[in-house]
Structure formats: C-alpha cells, structure tokens
Design an enzyme around this catalytic site. Structure first.
Site, PDB file in Angstrom:
ATOM      1  N   HIS A 260      26.426  -2.061  -9.507  1.00  0.00           N
ATOM      2  CA  HIS A 260      26.091  -3.077 -10.521  1.00  0.00           C
ATOM      3  C   HIS A 260      26.249  -2.548 -11.939  1.00  0.00           C
ATOM      4  O   HIS A 260      25.639  -3.078 -12.869  1.00  0.00           O
ATOM      5  CB  HIS A 260      24.659  -3.607 -10.289  1.00  0.00           C
TER       6      HIS A 260
ATOM      7  N   THR B 112      15.920  -1.216  -0.965  1.00  0.00           N
ATOM      8  CA  THR B 112      16.576  -2.465  -1.394  1.00  0.00           C
ATOM      9  C   THR B 112      16.098  -3.620  -0.527  1.00  0.00           C
ATOM     10  O   THR B 112      15.916  -3.471   0.684  1.00  0.00           O
ATOM     11  CB  THR B 112      18.124  -2.373  -1.343  1.00  0.00           C
ATOM     12  N   SER B 113      15.905  -4.770  -1.189  1.00  0.00           N
ATOM     13  CA  SER B 113      15.484  -5.966  -0.450  1.00  0.00           C
ATOM     14  C   SER B 113      16.656  -6.524   0.354  1.00  0.00           C
ATOM     15  O   SER B 113      16.462  -7.405   1.189  1.00  0.00           O
ATOM     16  CB  SER B 113      14.957  -7.026  -1.416  1.00  0.00           C
TER      17      SER B 113
ATOM     18  N   GLU C 298       8.550  -2.385   3.281  1.00  0.00           N
ATOM     19  CA  GLU C 298       8.546  -3.726   3.890  1.00  0.00           C
ATOM     20  C   GLU C 298       9.821  -3.937   4.687  1.00  0.00           C
ATOM     21  O   GLU C 298      10.824  -3.278   4.427  1.00  0.00           O
ATOM     22  CB  GLU C 298       8.496  -4.798   2.790  1.00  0.00           C
TER      23      GLU C 298
HETATM   24  P1  OAD Z   1      14.531  -5.618  -5.236  1.00  0.00           P
HETATM   25  O1  OAD Z   1      13.536  -5.633  -6.342  1.00  0.00           O
HETATM   26  O2  OAD Z   1      15.071  -6.912  -4.766  1.00  0.00           O
HETATM   27  O3  OAD Z   1      13.909  -4.903  -3.955  1.00  0.00           O
HETATM   28  C1  OAD Z   1      13.225  -3.691  -4.053  1.00  0.00           C
HETATM   29  C2  OAD Z   1      12.951  -3.219  -2.641  1.00  0.00           C
HETATM   30  O4  OAD Z   1      12.366  -1.941  -2.736  1.00  0.00           O
HETATM   31  C3  OAD Z   1      11.987  -4.103  -1.855  1.00  0.00           C
HETATM   32  O5  OAD Z   1      12.505  -4.311  -0.549  1.00  0.00           O
HETATM   33  C4  OAD Z   1      10.702  -3.276  -1.797  1.00  0.00           C
HETATM   34  O6  OAD Z   1       9.962  -3.494  -0.597  1.00  0.00           O
HETATM   35  C5  OAD Z   1      11.257  -1.863  -1.857  1.00  0.00           C
HETATM   36  N1  OAD Z   1      10.357  -0.833  -2.416  1.00  0.00           N
HETATM   37  C6  OAD Z   1       9.374  -0.972  -3.341  1.00  0.00           C
HETATM   38  N2  OAD Z   1       8.807   0.214  -3.618  1.00  0.00           N
HETATM   39  C7  OAD Z   1       9.454   1.138  -2.868  1.00  0.00           C
HETATM   40  C8  OAD Z   1       9.342   2.556  -2.706  1.00  0.00           C
HETATM   41  N3  OAD Z   1       8.445   3.286  -3.381  1.00  0.00           N
HETATM   42  N4  OAD Z   1      10.183   3.161  -1.831  1.00  0.00           N
HETATM   43  C9  OAD Z   1      11.100   2.445  -1.125  1.00  0.00           C
HETATM   44  N5  OAD Z   1      11.246   1.106  -1.240  1.00  0.00           N
HETATM   45  C10 OAD Z   1      10.448   0.469  -2.103  1.00  0.00           C
HETATM   46  O7  OAD Z   1      15.688  -4.602  -5.702  1.00  0.00           O
HETATM   47  P2  OAD Z   1      17.205  -4.515  -5.207  1.00  0.00           P
HETATM   48  O8  OAD Z   1      17.312  -4.672  -3.746  1.00  0.00           O
HETATM   49  O9  OAD Z   1      17.753  -3.283  -5.830  1.00  0.00           O
HETATM   50  O10 OAD Z   1      21.049  -7.021  -9.524  1.00  0.00           O
HETATM   51  O11 OAD Z   1      17.832  -5.776  -5.910  1.00  0.00           O
HETATM   52  C11 OAD Z   1      19.187  -5.990  -5.811  1.00  0.00           C
HETATM   53  C12 OAD Z   1      19.727  -6.538  -7.095  1.00  0.00           C
HETATM   54  O12 OAD Z   1      18.997  -7.692  -7.504  1.00  0.00           O
HETATM   55  C13 OAD Z   1      19.597  -5.609  -8.293  1.00  0.00           C
HETATM   56  O13 OAD Z   1      20.605  -4.637  -8.356  1.00  0.00           O
HETATM   57  C14 OAD Z   1      19.693  -6.554  -9.438  1.00  0.00           C
HETATM   58  C15 OAD Z   1      18.791  -7.642  -8.939  1.00  0.00           C
HETATM   59  O14 OAD Z   1      18.991  -8.883  -9.435  1.00  0.00           O
HETATM   60  C16 OAD Z   1      21.678  -7.022 -10.699  1.00  0.00           C
HETATM   61  O15 OAD Z   1      21.171  -6.614 -11.711  1.00  0.00           O
HETATM   62  C17 OAD Z   1      23.062  -7.568 -10.615  1.00  0.00           C
END
Ligand code: OAD
Length: 249
Positions: free
Chosen positions: A120, A189-190, A216
């Site tokens: 990204h 990642t979610s 989760e």
């Molecule tokens: P999300 O905010 O959607 O998801 C974060 C994930 O991390 C969730 O599944 C949480 O359960 C998990 N999580 C939280 N704390 C954690 C920890 N300490 N260790 C491991 N996991 C943990 O973030 P992304 O999946 O990165 O896009 O989101 C994908 C994209 O959506 C991002 O890159 C961004 C956003 O819109 C753009 O900016 C284009």
C-alpha cells in the site's frame, strides 16, 4: 496454544521459503493504531470520507488536517517491536525471504528485513499531485497545509488510497512470492481488504502452509489458513522463536 507454537516451529524449520503478509496489527505494539476494531482509526473517521482518492483530490487540506498530520506524528515516534524483530530473526535464520506488508510505517525495514514489498505504498515519501516529483516526508515543510511541491502542486503521501490501484510491480511481485513460498505467515491483518487478502489464497492454492497470528479470527481462519495462533504478534513471535531454537539446535 502450546501445541500450535510447536507446530509452527516445526513447519518453519521444514520450510525453504517463508513469506510473511503483515497488517496494521503487527504495528499496534509500536503505538500505531489499527484501522478496524477497538481503538481503530475507522472508529473515529468514516473511511470513505477521508481515505478515498476522490476526497484527497477534492479537499486535500481536509485529508492532511485529519489524517496525514496525525499519522506523521505517530509514525515519527514508532519503533519496531518484537513482532517486527521476530521476522528479522526468521530472515537471519535463512527461512524468511520476503515480507509483503500493507503497512506504510517503514517499521519492517527499520527492524532490518531486507526484502519488503510495501503493498500500500509508504508514508516515508510524499509525491506531487501535479508533477509527481517525490520528496522524503521528513523534508516536507508543514507550516502550510496542504504542503506544496517546488512546482506549487500539492503533495500527497505516497500511499494507496481507496479507489486507487495497487502499484502494478508490487502486485505482480507479491503474487509471485506468494505462489513460490512454502509457508506464509499472516500476521496482524483483518484480511478483508483486497487484493492484499488474496495473497494467502494464492499461497494456499500453490501448496503452502498458511499460519495466522492474530488475537482474533479473520475470514481466512479455517478457510484458507491451516491454523490460527491466537495472540499478539510480539509475544507469539517470541514464543515461536523459542520453540524453533529447540527444533533447529
Ligand atoms: P486492520 O485494522 O483491518 O486489522 C488489524 C488486525 O490486526 C485485526 O485483525 C486485529 O485483530 C489484529 N491485531 C490487533 N492487535 C494485534 C497484535 N498486537 N498482534 C497481532 N494482530 C493484532 O488492518 P489491516 O488488515 O492492515 O489500507 O488493514 C488493511 C488495510 O485497510 C490497510 O492497509 C489500510 C486499511 O484501509 C490502505 O491504507 C489502503
């Protein structure tokens, strides 16, 4: 959970080519808020009102004021945590080859991973919306918002906004490394934003084991991933590495 840590260590030890796909969750322990879930950015802002390319084009000052300035302060202070460092250790052991990250914070490179695909984009650079010249974020004068390029065009972060394409070379290479790996670690990642969330599907279809680390479950869990290790990235990585040491000693 202990048997899953052992299983992950055994799967990693048997692998020739490990690839990690990471998301915002790996950086939460570095003080960067995630997008979704409790404390997530999208609890405070409407995604399509702030992170969409049409909004950036129509009202760049608003995007800068609400999102970019705050993000800069947070990213400036963030340092790699045990999750990032664990992936560096896996690279040093000769197992991990590539990190595909959805994060724009640069923490994988700061930790020491050498092959990082910034799916990204990166927040370390801004680019001009008119002449496309790139400039390092720390060199940008932010007294005027939105900041401007030498050509007077407006600067924007070199990251992918909603409604924009993934840089084709990043997409192409990610698909390649996903298809070639024998273990994919999916950390923090979610797995709901496409096409990033397709990379574990490609890995799985090509015969790789897919291991999730997340507090989760996600849409990949029990569908695409072989197993989910429930927990925070830093702690889980430390525990997997401790198990791995027993296996490869
Ligand atoms: P999300 O905010 O959607 O998801 C974060 C994930 O991390 C969730 O599944 C949480 O359960 C998990 N999580 C939280 N704390 C954690 C920890 N300490 N260790 C491991 N996991 C943990 O973030 P992304 O999946 O990165 O896009 O989101 C994908 C994209 O959506 C991002 O890159 C961004 C956003 O819109 C753009 O900016 C284009």
């Amino acid at each position: 959970m202990h048997h899953l840590l052992k299983r992950a260590a055994a799967d990693l030890a048997a692998a020739q080519n490990v690839v990690a796909l990471t998301g915002a969750g790996i950086s939460t322990e570095s003080g960067i808020p995630p997008f979704r879930g409790k404390g997530g950015l999208w609890e405070r802002f409407d995604l399509m009102e702030i992170a969409h390319i049409d909004v950036l084009r129509g009202d760049p000052a608003k995007v800068w004021r609400i999102l970019v300035k705050e993000m800069k302060e947070i990213v400036d202070q963030a340092r790699p945590n045990d999750g990032h460092k664990g992936l560096v250790k896996l690279e040093e052991l000769g197992l991990l080859k590539t990190v595909i990250t959805q994060n724009v914070d640069g923490l994988h490179q700061m930790a020491g991973n050498t092959d990082v695909i910034e799916f990204h984009g990166t927040f370390a650079w801004q680019r001009c919306m008119d002449c496309h010249q790139r400039v390092e974020t720390h060199k940008v004068d932010m007294t005027e918002i939105p900041p401007r390029c030498e050509c007077k065009g407006i600067l924007r972060p070199d990251v992918v906004f909603f409604g924009e394409l993934i840089p084709p070379h990043h997409l192409w290479r990610s698909r390649q490394v996903a298809a070639d790996c024998d273990v994919m670690l999916v950390v923090g990642t979610s797995a709901i934003v496409q096409p990033a969330a397709l990379m574990p599907v490609i890995a799985k279809n090509s015969g790789a084991k897919v291991i999730e680390i997340n507090p989760e479950s996600t849409p990949l869990t029990h569908q695409i991933s072989d197993y989910l290790i429930l927990g925070r990235a830093g702690e889980v990585m430390n525990r997997i590495l401790a198990e791995l040491e027993q296996v490869i000693r």
